[in-house]
Design an enzyme around this catalytic site. Structure first.
Site, PDB file in Angstrom:
ATOM      1  N   GLU A  32      -2.404  -9.131   2.897  1.00  9.70           N
ATOM      2  CA  GLU A  32      -2.757  -9.664   4.215  1.00  9.70           C
ATOM      3  C   GLU A  32      -4.253  -9.606   4.480  1.00  9.70           C
ATOM      4  OE1 GLU A  32      -2.395  -5.261   5.102  1.00  9.70           O
ATOM      5  OE2 GLU A  32      -1.638  -6.717   3.641  1.00  9.70           O
TER       6      GLU A  32
ATOM      7  N   HIS B 188      -3.666  -4.947  -0.460  1.00 13.88           N
ATOM      8  CA  HIS B 188      -3.280  -5.537   0.818  1.00 13.88           C
ATOM      9  C   HIS B 188      -3.349  -7.061   0.727  1.00 13.88           C
ATOM     10  CE1 HIS B 188      -3.212  -1.918   3.414  1.00 13.88           C
ATOM     11  NE2 HIS B 188      -4.098  -1.456   2.553  1.00 13.88           N
TER      12      HIS B 188
ATOM     13  N   CYS C 137       0.842  -1.204   0.000  1.00 20.11           N
ATOM     14  CA  CYS C 137       0.000   0.000   0.000  1.00 20.11           C
ATOM     15  C   CYS C 137       0.882   1.260   0.000  1.00 20.11           C
ATOM     16  CB  CYS C 137      -1.004  -0.029   1.147  1.00 20.11           C
ATOM     17  SG  CYS C 137      -2.387   1.124   0.914  1.00 20.11           S
TER      18      CYS C 137
END
EC number: 4.3.2.10
Length: 217
Positions: free
Chosen positions: A200, A198, A88
């Protein structure tokens, strides 16, 4: 299991105050990596991989990174071919500059280009989107073309202009996504990888992507 633990890659999630470090830690741990959240200089320098998250404003992230000597750590690691991955705003600060509200801030200048406001009817770009990955991508290996990743951002690099003058050097692999107009969604450039989305927060697709990165360390 002891053999697996001995071979686990040591990954540092760099904690400079601007990133979802806990979610990154959990996602990396699921890949089998030995993960530590820290801003300790020596630990970050000596890890097999360094993950640089980032949320918020470009200028604030750059200030925090410099205060933690992260700019120096990233530069030293890359000069020695030691892997770094940005996520990001952690990707955005790798470019030459960021432009927010008419204010220009210098980035790390690992890649040329400006991080600028997205040109779209709805901003921020928030939610799931597909990514057009380049042929031969290691980052997106094993992922279908319709795999979706989670984005939350109002700024992006919308023009890629890096010219590779040395014919012996491999050109970076650049992935694109579209929100209003195309923007850079990920880059693979030697030891330096980065994603605008992202991983994750991207479920199984994000887990596969992080596993691919860990596998290169």
């Amino acid at each position: 299991m002891s053999g697996a633990s001995r071979s686990a890659k040591k990954v540092v999630v760099f904690d400079y105050g601007f990133g979802n470090v806990r979610s990154a830690e959990r996602a990396l741990a699921r890949t089998g990596a030995d993960v530590e959240i820290t801003r300790d200089f020596d630990t970050a320098m000596n890890a097999d991989g360094l993950l640089v998250p980032g949320v918020g404003a470009f200028a604030a992230c750059m200030r925090g990174l410099k205060e933690a000597r992260g700019d120096w750590i990233i530069g030293r690691r890359l000069s020695g071919g030691r892997p770094v991955m940005g996520i990001c705003v952690g990707m955005q600060i790798l470019f030459a500059r960021g432009i927010e509200h008419g204010v220009e801030t210098e980035g790390l200048d690992e890649w040329p280009g400006a991080v600028e406001p997205l040109q779209a009817e709805i901003v921020p770009h928030m939610g799931w989107n597909t990514v057009d990955a380049p042929a031969g991508s290691e980052l997106f290996a094993g992922l279908d073309a319709d795999a979706r990743f989670y984005f939350v951002h109002s700024y992006a690099v919308q023009d890629w202009s890096l010219e590779v003058l040395n014919p012996t050097m491999r050109a970076p692999k650049v992935a694109w996504s579209t929100h209003g107009k195309p923007f850079v969604a990920a880059v693979e450039n030697g030891a330096l990888w980065a994603t605008q989305f992202h991983p994750e927060k991207s479920g199984d697709a994000g887990a596969q992507l992080l596993t691919n990165w860990i596998g290169t360390l």
